[in-house]
Design a protein around this motif. Structure first.
Motif, PDB file in Angstrom:
ATOM      1  N   MET A 296       0.822  -1.184   0.000  1.00 55.11           N
ATOM      2  CA  MET A 296       0.000   0.000   0.000  1.00 55.11           C
ATOM      3  C   MET A 296       0.869   1.251   0.000  1.00 55.11           C
ATOM      4  N   ALA A 297       1.947   1.217   0.775  1.00 51.58           N
ATOM      5  CA  ALA A 297       2.839   2.381   0.822  1.00 51.58           C
ATOM      6  C   ALA A 297       3.418   2.668  -0.561  1.00 51.58           C
ATOM      7  N   ASP A 298       3.836   1.618  -1.258  1.00 51.09           N
ATOM      8  CA  ASP A 298       4.377   1.805  -2.613  1.00 51.09           C
ATOM      9  C   ASP A 298       3.336   2.437  -3.537  1.00 51.09           C
ATOM     10  N   TYR A 299       2.100   1.979  -3.424  1.00 53.63           N
ATOM     11  CA  TYR A 299       1.022   2.537  -4.243  1.00 53.63           C
ATOM     12  C   TYR A 299       0.823   4.020  -3.934  1.00 53.63           C
ATOM     13  N   LEU A 300       0.772   4.362  -2.653  1.00 57.28           N
ATOM     14  CA  LEU A 300       0.544   5.754  -2.268  1.00 57.28           C
ATOM     15  C   LEU A 300       1.675   6.665  -2.739  1.00 57.28           C
ATOM     16  N   VAL A 301       2.899   6.192  -2.604  1.00 55.74           N
ATOM     17  CA  VAL A 301       4.045   6.976  -3.087  1.00 55.74           C
ATOM     18  C   VAL A 301       3.951   7.127  -4.605  1.00 55.74           C
ATOM     19  N   GLY A 302       3.575   6.056  -5.282  1.00 57.80           N
ATOM     20  CA  GLY A 302       3.405   6.111  -6.725  1.00 57.80           C
ATOM     21  C   GLY A 302       2.321   7.070  -7.162  1.00 57.80           C
ATOM     22  N   GLN A 303       1.368   7.327  -6.288  1.00 54.94           N
ATOM     23  CA  GLN A 303       0.286   8.263  -6.573  1.00 54.94           C
ATOM     24  C   GLN A 303       0.635   9.688  -6.156  1.00 54.94           C
ATOM     25  N   GLY A 304       1.857   9.880  -5.651  1.00 58.51           N
ATOM     26  CA  GLY A 304       2.315  11.229  -5.342  1.00 58.51           C
ATOM     27  C   GLY A 304       2.373  11.605  -3.875  1.00 58.51           C
ATOM     28  N   LEU A 305       1.993  10.717  -2.973  1.00 60.91           N
ATOM     29  CA  LEU A 305       2.071  11.031  -1.545  1.00 60.91           C
ATOM     30  C   LEU A 305       3.532  10.958  -1.113  1.00 60.91           C
ATOM     31  N   PRO A 306       4.047  11.984  -0.464  1.00 68.08           N
ATOM     32  CA  PRO A 306       5.438  11.943  -0.007  1.00 68.08           C
ATOM     33  C   PRO A 306       5.662  10.783   0.971  1.00 68.08           C
ATOM     34  N   ALA A 307       6.727  10.030   0.758  1.00 68.10           N
ATOM     35  CA  ALA A 307       7.008   8.845   1.577  1.00 68.10           C
ATOM     36  C   ALA A 307       7.118   9.180   3.064  1.00 68.10           C
ATOM     37  N   GLN A 308       7.600  10.376   3.400  1.00 69.05           N
ATOM     38  CA  GLN A 308       7.760  10.739   4.813  1.00 69.05           C
ATOM     39  C   GLN A 308       6.418  10.938   5.531  1.00 69.05           C
ATOM     40  N   ARG A 309       5.318  10.999   4.782  1.00 67.29           N
ATOM     41  CA  ARG A 309       3.992  11.142   5.409  1.00 67.29           C
ATOM     42  C   ARG A 309       3.374   9.792   5.760  1.00 67.29           C
TER      43      ARG A 309
END
Length: 102
Positions: A1-14
């Motif tokens: 899920m984290a990989d998906y969110l980062v791929g969608q533009g969410l900054p990894a540090q969030r």
């Protein structure tokens, strides 16, 4: 899920990760500790995303873990595993109820 969110533009540090759990109950318990360590209390709004077949039981487990404002969003289960997943969850729900897991 984290990989998906980062791929969608969410900054990894969030993203706060819980990576020790082996069950939904453990995930809720460990996630609560992760959130509290970041100043997010159990009454803060929480949206749980899980499989459509697992949503009802997962939300109940989250409430038992102390999350007071939890709601759920269902992700559709692919057709080729849907019937097996629903059947498994049916028995898991009954077992969880009987064992007072929620």
């Amino acid at each position: 899920m984290a990989d998906y969110l980062v791929g969608q533009g969410l900054p990894a540090q969030r993203i706060l990760r819980e990576d020790r759990s082996t069950s939904t109950e453990e995930n809720m318990r460990f996630s609560r500790a992760v959130l509290e360590a970041h100043g997010i209390g159990p009454d803060a709004p929480l949206v749980m995303v899980t499989s459509d077949f697992h949503l009802l039981r997962a939300v109940r487990i989250a409430r038992k873990a102390g999350f007071g404002a939890v709601s759920g969003v269902a992700s559709p289960t692919p057709l080729y595993v849907r019937y097996n997943a629903w059947l498994r969850e049916y028995f898991a729900y009954i077992s969880g109820w009987a064992l007072r897991e929620f």
